[in-house]
Design an enzyme around this catalytic site. Structure first.
Site, short mmCIF file in Angstrom:
data_model
loop_
_atom_site.label_atom_id
_atom_site.label_comp_id
_atom_site.label_asym_id
_atom_site.label_seq_id
_atom_site.Cartn_x
_atom_site.Cartn_y
_atom_site.Cartn_z
N CYS A 115 0.81 -1.23 0.00
CA CYS A 115 0.00 0.00 0.00
C CYS A 115 0.84 1.28 0.00
CB CYS A 115 -0.93 0.01 1.20
SG CYS A 115 -1.97 -1.43 1.25
N HIS A 236 -3.00 6.83 3.24
CA HIS A 236 -3.49 5.58 2.68
C HIS A 236 -4.84 5.28 3.35
CE1 HIS A 236 -4.06 1.56 1.46
NE2 HIS A 236 -3.63 1.00 2.58
N ASN A 266 -10.23 -0.16 0.76
CA ASN A 266 -8.77 -0.09 0.66
C ASN A 266 -8.35 -0.56 -0.74
OD1 ASN A 266 -6.01 -0.58 0.78
ND2 ASN A 266 -6.06 -1.60 2.76
#
Ligand code: ACO
Length: 309
Positions: A115, A236, A266
């Site tokens: 990520c 993030h 996500n």
């Protein structure tokens, strides 16, 4: 080495099909309310037939077409992804073809830093641009994570979604700062093995809160800036509670963070650039703004950047 770049344009693409919390109630033993209160997620997008490079090419073309950019200037393509089309060719190679860049003077490759991938990719691209060997870089974060999700595992399947974002950078006047790092996840708390995501959510949560704070402090110190000098923080998007926790302990107001996890879940390496593009669309301005990007993910990786928009 600090780099001097110009963010020329950004774009994003989310597949049309969506998967809501209510839809997930029919797949696993969960409730819409549990997902929303524990994560902040209500919806996510799902790429059915589209590949990671299909979505990435659409995001890239949006960035290109938005400003009528001369695509032939692009000589570097870096894609951050953990769900690329194939092991080889790289997803960047596929994207190169899909956006019509058939010339041979391009360097195209992928980065896997989970990520944190987009921030890693942006640092690598900025450093290469700094050498003046490359004119313009297309930096992409793109994922089809729903293809890696185990829909029997309620601990993870509610979290992830698909999407892509793209940024074009050139050499410029604006100083950009980066602080990227990693250390080994010895217990394998967060992995994608045999094409399935597995995660100990609690441990990842604890790691995330710590390294996000550390990364924000580190990049502000590196850039010799204070929290007040930052116009927008783009974290993030993994769990709204992680952002709320950082906001509380660092005394940064929640409205200083751009948050869109509600609609997308996500999207790993795509999340920061999708959020950045959406922020720019929703907050147009002729004034220059300073953005702080911060990410964390499998590896473990974590990192931050301060760029001018
Ligand atoms: N629906 C209903 N109940 C659930 C669900 C669900 N979808 N998932 C878990 N539960 C249950 C658990 O089984 C547990 O039940 P139990 O007490 O009977 O055992 C209970 O809910 C509480 O579970 P916790 O794990 O304590 O829930 P928590 O509040 O920690 O939230 C979550 C879990 C959302 C995964 C959280 O830990 C988290 O967000 N962690 C970080 C994840 C993350 O950021 N991952 C991405 C990293 S980036 C990358 O590189 C991919």
């Amino acid at each position: 080495m600090n780099t001097f770049i110009k963010v020329v344009s950004t774009g994003r693409y989310l597949p049309e099909k969506t998967l809501s919390n209510t839809d997930l109630e029919k797949i696993v033993d969960t409730t819409s309310e549990w997902i929303e209160t524990r994560t902040g997620i209500i919806n996510r997008h799902v790429a059915d037939l589209e590949t990671t490079s299909d979505m990435a090419a659409k995001a890239a073309l949006q960035a290109i077409n938005k400003i009528g950019y001369d695509v032939n200037k692009i000589d570097l393509i870096i894609t951050a992804t953990i769900s690329g089309d194939q092991q080889t060719p790289s997803t960047s190679n596929f994207i190169q073809g899909k956006i019509g860049l058939s010339h041979k003077h391009i360097m195209a490759f992928d980065i896997n830093a989970a990520c944190t991938g987009f921030i890693y990719a942006l640092e690598v691209a900025s450093t290469l641009i700094q050498t003046h060997k490359f004119k313009a870089a297309l930096v992409i974060g793109a994922e089809t994570l729903t293809k890696l999700v185990d829909y029997n595992d309620r601990n993870t399947c509610v979290l992830f979604g698909d999407g892509a974002g793209a940024m074009i950078i050139e050499h410029g006047e604006d100083e950009a700062f980066f602080s990227n790092a990693s250390y080994p996840d010895k217990e394998l708390v967060l992995t994608v093995k045999n094409n399935k995501i597995a995660m100990d959510g609690k441990k990842v949560y604890a790691f995330a809160v710590t390294v996000v704070e550390e990364s924000i402090n580190k990049i502000l110190k590196l850039a010799k800036l204070k929290q007040e000098d930052i116009d927008i923080l783009i974290p993030h998007q993994a769990n709204i509670r992680i952002i709320q926790s950082v906001s509380k302990s660092m005394e940064i107001p929640m409205d200083k963070f751009f948050i869109n996890i509600r609609d997308y879940g996500n999207t790993s390496a795509a999340s920061i650039i999708i959020a950045l593009d959406e922020y720019l669309e929703h907050h147009p301005s002729t004034k220059q703004r300073r953005a702080l990007l911060v990410g964390f993910g499998g590896g473990f990786t974590f990192g931050s950047a301060i760029i001018t928009l």
